[in-house]
Motif scaffolding. Structure first.
Motif, PDB file in Angstrom:
ATOM      1  N   LEU A   1      43.030  93.931  50.982  1.00 31.06           N
ATOM      2  CA  LEU A   1      42.051  92.409  51.971  1.00 31.06           C
ATOM      3  C   LEU A   1      40.550  93.694  51.464  1.00 31.06           C
ATOM      4  O   LEU A   1      39.561  93.273  51.604  1.00 31.06           O
TER       5      LEU A   1
ATOM      6  N   TYR B   1      46.586  84.796  51.537  1.00 32.08           N
ATOM      7  CA  TYR B   1      45.080  83.977  51.129  1.00 32.08           C
ATOM      8  C   TYR B   1      44.685  85.037  49.633  1.00 32.08           C
ATOM      9  O   TYR B   1      43.895  83.620  48.505  1.00 32.08           O
ATOM     10  N   TYR B   2      44.941  85.339  49.048  1.00 34.65           N
ATOM     11  CA  TYR B   2      44.486  87.030  48.547  1.00 34.65           C
ATOM     12  C   TYR B   2      44.686  85.938  47.397  1.00 34.65           C
ATOM     13  O   TYR B   2      44.838  86.484  45.750  1.00 34.65           O
TER      14      TYR B   2
ATOM     15  N   GLU C   1      39.944  86.570  53.268  1.00 38.64           N
ATOM     16  CA  GLU C   1      40.115  88.676  53.396  1.00 38.64           C
ATOM     17  C   GLU C   1      40.046  89.444  54.802  1.00 38.64           C
ATOM     18  O   GLU C   1      40.429  90.384  54.550  1.00 38.64           O
TER      19      GLU C   1
ATOM     20  N   GLU D   1      43.689  97.566  44.370  1.00 36.24           N
ATOM     21  CA  GLU D   1      43.473  96.057  43.742  1.00 36.24           C
ATOM     22  C   GLU D   1      44.508  96.208  43.175  1.00 36.24           C
ATOM     23  O   GLU D   1      45.763  97.481  42.222  1.00 36.24           O
TER      24      GLU D   1
ATOM     25  N   ARG E   1      45.489  83.716  42.663  1.00 34.32           N
ATOM     26  CA  ARG E   1      46.291  84.403  41.996  1.00 34.32           C
ATOM     27  C   ARG E   1      47.267  84.085  41.263  1.00 34.32           C
ATOM     28  O   ARG E   1      47.800  84.515  40.362  1.00 34.32           O
TER      29      ARG E   1
ATOM     30  N   ALA F   1      38.755  93.417  48.258  1.00 35.82           N
ATOM     31  CA  ALA F   1      38.693  92.147  47.937  1.00 35.82           C
ATOM     32  C   ALA F   1      37.378  91.018  48.392  1.00 35.82           C
ATOM     33  O   ALA F   1      36.780  90.279  48.314  1.00 35.82           O
TER      34      ALA F   1
ATOM     35  N   PHE G   1      47.122  88.310  53.213  1.00 31.14           N
ATOM     36  CA  PHE G   1      47.934  88.514  51.488  1.00 31.14           C
ATOM     37  C   PHE G   1      48.167  87.529  50.961  1.00 31.14           C
ATOM     38  O   PHE G   1      47.592  87.395  49.550  1.00 31.14           O
TER      39      PHE G   1
END
Length: 452
Positions: free
Chosen positions: A229, A358-359, A310, A7, A363, A232, A356
């Protein structure tokens, strides 16, 4: 946090804002490149190509498209990773780097509409032999160089092998050092290369060493994205951070030979060209091959399926990267098997970066409002690219030359026409997949921007 959880810590303040700025540049480059992609694919598709008979347009458009969707898109994501791995030191340099890249991108994209022509289809960074285009491209290069300097002075750590987060930091640092090596290679080539009469030969040689080296940057960052990913998406990760650290180090190790190659061979020698080709051929996929294989096993153990954006992006990127690698071993001669290989590899990096993205979106405060669409988008994009690559590889077996369009392709029989037809259909599906990514991203970002 478990040790084998990979992470990334999302910083606050200027590093976070810089990362968002680089994300916006990446999306802008993809939007502009996507428009050009539609026309490029149509210009090579049997039955449609006669409607777009402008062969010179094909070459001009593909150059700008490649520089947007490969150069700027990839470099913008490098800026994202380096911002996330940095602190507030050198924030001014970070914004300067981003501003230069935005300005340069605008200039070289506008250049064809201001009369720029004379396309040169050299490898890595194709160009238009026009002062306006070259100025824009040079400004992007300057901005990227500044971003490397800022990345080096703002490092939060070199990354240790004890935790997943440390491994990610190490991967980002190796990519940063590799990018520095690519810029230094470009400078070394420019300062030592002889004067060549042919412009295409000049730029082919100029970008050869640095271009090959830069591919290691993209691959290292792709592997970092895969690990993020996988965590996640809840994919089973059996290997320890220590193993991942060693594999990433192995992926970086070939870059250490770059200064040796420059010391051993003159840049205009056949050995220089061949050794950099072999460097990428045998060393470029080490970390991706090993990490990707282990993640595929983990994906299978946790149940086949896409499930989340992810997870979908991770597995589609890994499988497409492997497909492109296999095609690479089929290359024989100068034909469309070559773009079949690098389309698989390059688009695999693109899909990893999309995942990435989308990740990062939630955030960064942007809600993904269409999660099902985001889950299927990588599969549609990768599926189209698989057809595109398959058609090109098939056509390459018949000797269809690369970097041609329309009648210049010389399609003489049903097999050749069918192969390029599959290429065209796959390309159009891939365009749809790319547009869907933009739909998901814009739907997430636009409401927040509108409310401010």
């Amino acid at each position: 946090m478990k040790q084998n959880q990979y992470e990334l810590e999302i910083p606050t303040g200027s590093p976070r804002q810089l990362a968002i700025g680089w994300l916006f540049l990446a999306l802008g480059a993809l939007i502009l490149g996507g428009v050009l992609t539609i026309l490029i694919v149509l210009s090579r598709t049997p039955g449609v190509q006669s409607i777009i008979p402008w062969t010179d347009f094909f070459h001009t458009a593909i150059i700008v498209h490649v520089d947007l969707t490969v150069l700027v898109w990839f470099l913008a994501f490098a800026g994202i990773f380096w911002s996330l791995n940095g602190n507030a030191r050198g924030a001014g340099l970070g914004w300067l780097a981003l501003g230069l890249c935005v300005l340069g991108t605008i200039i070289f994209t506008a250049a064809p509409f201001l009369g720029a022509g004379d396309p040169l289809m050299n490898n890595y960074i194709p160009i238009l032999l026009d002062k306006k285009f070259l100025i824009g491209l040079g400004i992007v290069g300057l901005g990227f160089s500044v971003s490397i300097v800022r990345g080096l002075i703002s490092l939060r750590g070199l990354g240790n092998m004890q935790t997943g987060t440390g491994v990610l930091q190490f991967g980002i640092v190796t990519a940063l050092i590799t990018a520095l090596a690519s810029v230094l290679a470009l400078m070394a080539t420019y300062s030592t290369m002889p004067q060549l009469d042919q412009p295409r030969a000049h730029y082919e040689l100029l970008f050869w060493g640095g271009g090959h080296t830069l591919q290691f940057t993209h691959t290292q960052l792709m592997v970092v994205a895969w690990l993020v990913l996988a965590t996640a998406a809840g994919v089973s990760i059996k290997f320890s951070p220590r193993v991942a650290w060693i594999i990433i180090a192995l992926g970086f190790a070939p870059v250490l030979s770059v200064p040796v190659l420059y010391a051993m061979y003159s840049v205009d020698s056949a050995e220089h060209l061949v050794m950099f080709t072999k460097l990428m051929q045998y060393g470029g996929g080490i970390s991706a091959l090993l990490i990707g294989l282990m993640l595929v096993i983990g994906w299978a153990e946790t149940g086949f399926g896409l499930r989340t954006p992810e997870r979908s992006a991770m597995i589609c990127s890994i499988l497409l990267f492997g497909f492109g690698g296999v095609i690479g071993y089929l290359i024989s001669g100068i034909n469309v098997t070559i773009p079949a290989h690098y389309h698989g590899s390059i688009v695999a990096v693109t899909i990893a970066f999309m995942g990435f993205g989308y990740y990062l979106l939630p955030r960064f405060g942007f809600e993904i409002r269409t999660p099902k669409l985001a889950t299927w988008q990588p599969a549609i994009y990768a599926g189209g690219q698989c057809l595109h690559v398959l058609g090109l590889a098939w056509a390459g077996g018949y000797g269809i030359q690369r970097k041609t369009a329309g009648a210049a392709q010389g399609l003489h029989n049903i097999q050749e026409i069918a192969a390029m037809g599959i290429m065209g259909i796959g390309g159009l599906i891939s365009v749809v997949g790319g547009l869907l990514f933009l739909v998901v991203a814009i739907k997430a970002i636009w409401p927040v921007l509108r409310s401010r």
